[in-house]
Enzyme design. Sequence first.
Site, short mmCIF file in Angstrom:
data_model
loop_
_atom_site.label_atom_id
_atom_site.label_comp_id
_atom_site.label_asym_id
_atom_site.label_seq_id
_atom_site.Cartn_x
_atom_site.Cartn_y
_atom_site.Cartn_z
N SER A 134 1.01 -1.31 0.03
CA SER A 134 0.10 0.05 -0.09
C SER A 134 0.82 1.35 -0.02
CB SER A 134 -0.75 0.29 1.01
OG SER A 134 -0.06 -0.48 2.37
N ASP A 382 -3.35 6.12 11.97
CA ASP A 382 -2.08 5.58 11.02
C ASP A 382 -1.04 6.28 10.75
OD1 ASP A 382 -1.04 4.75 8.57
OD2 ASP A 382 -2.65 4.99 7.07
N HIS A 385 1.24 5.20 6.55
CA HIS A 385 1.15 5.63 5.26
C HIS A 385 1.10 7.17 5.34
CE1 HIS A 385 -1.18 1.94 5.26
NE2 HIS A 385 -0.57 1.84 3.96
#
Length: 405
Positions: A134, A382, A385
């Site tokens: 990702s 998160d 990312h």
Amino acid sequence: MKLHLLVKVLFGPVPVYFSALAILILLTNAQYFGLGGVGVPRATKLASSTPVVSVMKYCDIFRGEWVPDAEAPYYTHKTCGMIQEHQNCLKYGRPDLGFLKWRWRPSGCELPRFDPVQFLQFVRHKSLAFVGDSLARNHMQSLLCLLSQVAYPKDISANPTDQNKVYHYRAYNFTINMFWSPFLVRAREPDHDDPAHTGHYSLYLDEPDDKWVSQVPRFDYVLVSAANWFSRPSLFYEKRRLIGCSFCSRQYGVPDLTLYYSQRKAWRVSLQAINALEAKVKGRVMVRMLSPMSHFENGTWDQGGNCKRTEPVRSNQTVMEGRDLHFYTAQMEEYRAAEKAARAKGLRLMLMDATAAMLMRPDGHPSRYGHWPNEKVQLYNDCIHWCLPGPIDIWNDLLFQMMLV
Ligand SMILES: *[C@@H]1O[C@H](CO)[C@@H](O)[C@H](O)[C@H]1NC(C)=O
Ligand SMILES: *[C@@H]1O[C@H](CO)[C@@H](O)[C@H](O)[C@H]1NC(C)=O
Ligand SMILES: *[C@@H]1O[C@H](CO)[C@@H](O)[C@H](O)[C@H]1NC(C)=O
């Protein structure tokens, strides 16, 4: 050279009456703009059709500092419709926007601001593949958004719901592929029929993932990355025999070789497989060093850790340690060994050493602004990312310089 001409060369076309002001700023900030001392021309933003030279000829673009930047981000969630939900921080109400007001300044030169027209003209009739997880997708979507100022691609993926993607820019005949291969080697999802429900992935550490490796010769540029998924509990197979595992108990009758074993082995096997390809590789393979996994503060990702900073830190305030350092060291050693072998074969391997720059950006992650507050998601805070727009956009400034070499 006339002053306004100089401004034009340095900044692109600007109305003449701004020139005097710009020159004043330029002269008073000569050091800041990289014009003082080093004897290296600031990379110029010429008319978009002019061939450009990579600043990598002058300096190490991977070492430097983040400096304040007054310019607006390249795009926002309103202008780019290709941002992954979980990285769409502006949409989900991230309140502080100061994290967008920094640019990466290598020591010894200026990194030219990404110019989408120039990029698209350069990649005409070419192809670029992202390989990984990702974070590779995060990087690709940053590129799609940077280019969205000029063009939108057509999604020509074989299966729209698949993680593997193909985008085509018709006007430029430029193709971007995403190959989903988070372990780089062949892998199997945890077996849900397994009565023990141990949730271990099966990694075939001596079997490169042919889905992408066999495609490498087709591309002009292939950018390979992987790191985070090795942190998942896994069983390791070699010669199709179970030889070890990570995050495992004695139940398997094999030793816990730790995640470091699989991460190093996967890089070695993948890079060796590229070097062993029989078909001629026409393009370049680039290895992106890992994005730091260490930005959780006050706990781990599943223990309430979060990343709430609103500003970058300086290089002298960062130390690579723990898992980041282990992964970085192994990845670098494997890259160096493979690069040597590649060179002997006339194949071009390049390193995109983005880790140091990103270590300084604990402020660039979605934290809890990757979803609505009441949404139940696996990674609630998160810190892995990167927000789009955000500091990851410089990966494409770096990528373009690497392509120009
Ligand atoms: C588009 O680019 C590919 C290479 O990526 C090339 O093989 C093909 O001929 C190009 N098509 C056209 C119409 O120029
Ligand atoms: C960590 O937690 C303490 C106590 O709850 C708090 O005071 C501190 O600001 C937190 N630090 C960060 C970086 O979130
Ligand atoms: C880091 O560098 C900055 C600027 O060069 C300096 O002002 C600061 O004192 C340094 N900090 C440490 C911890 O060395």
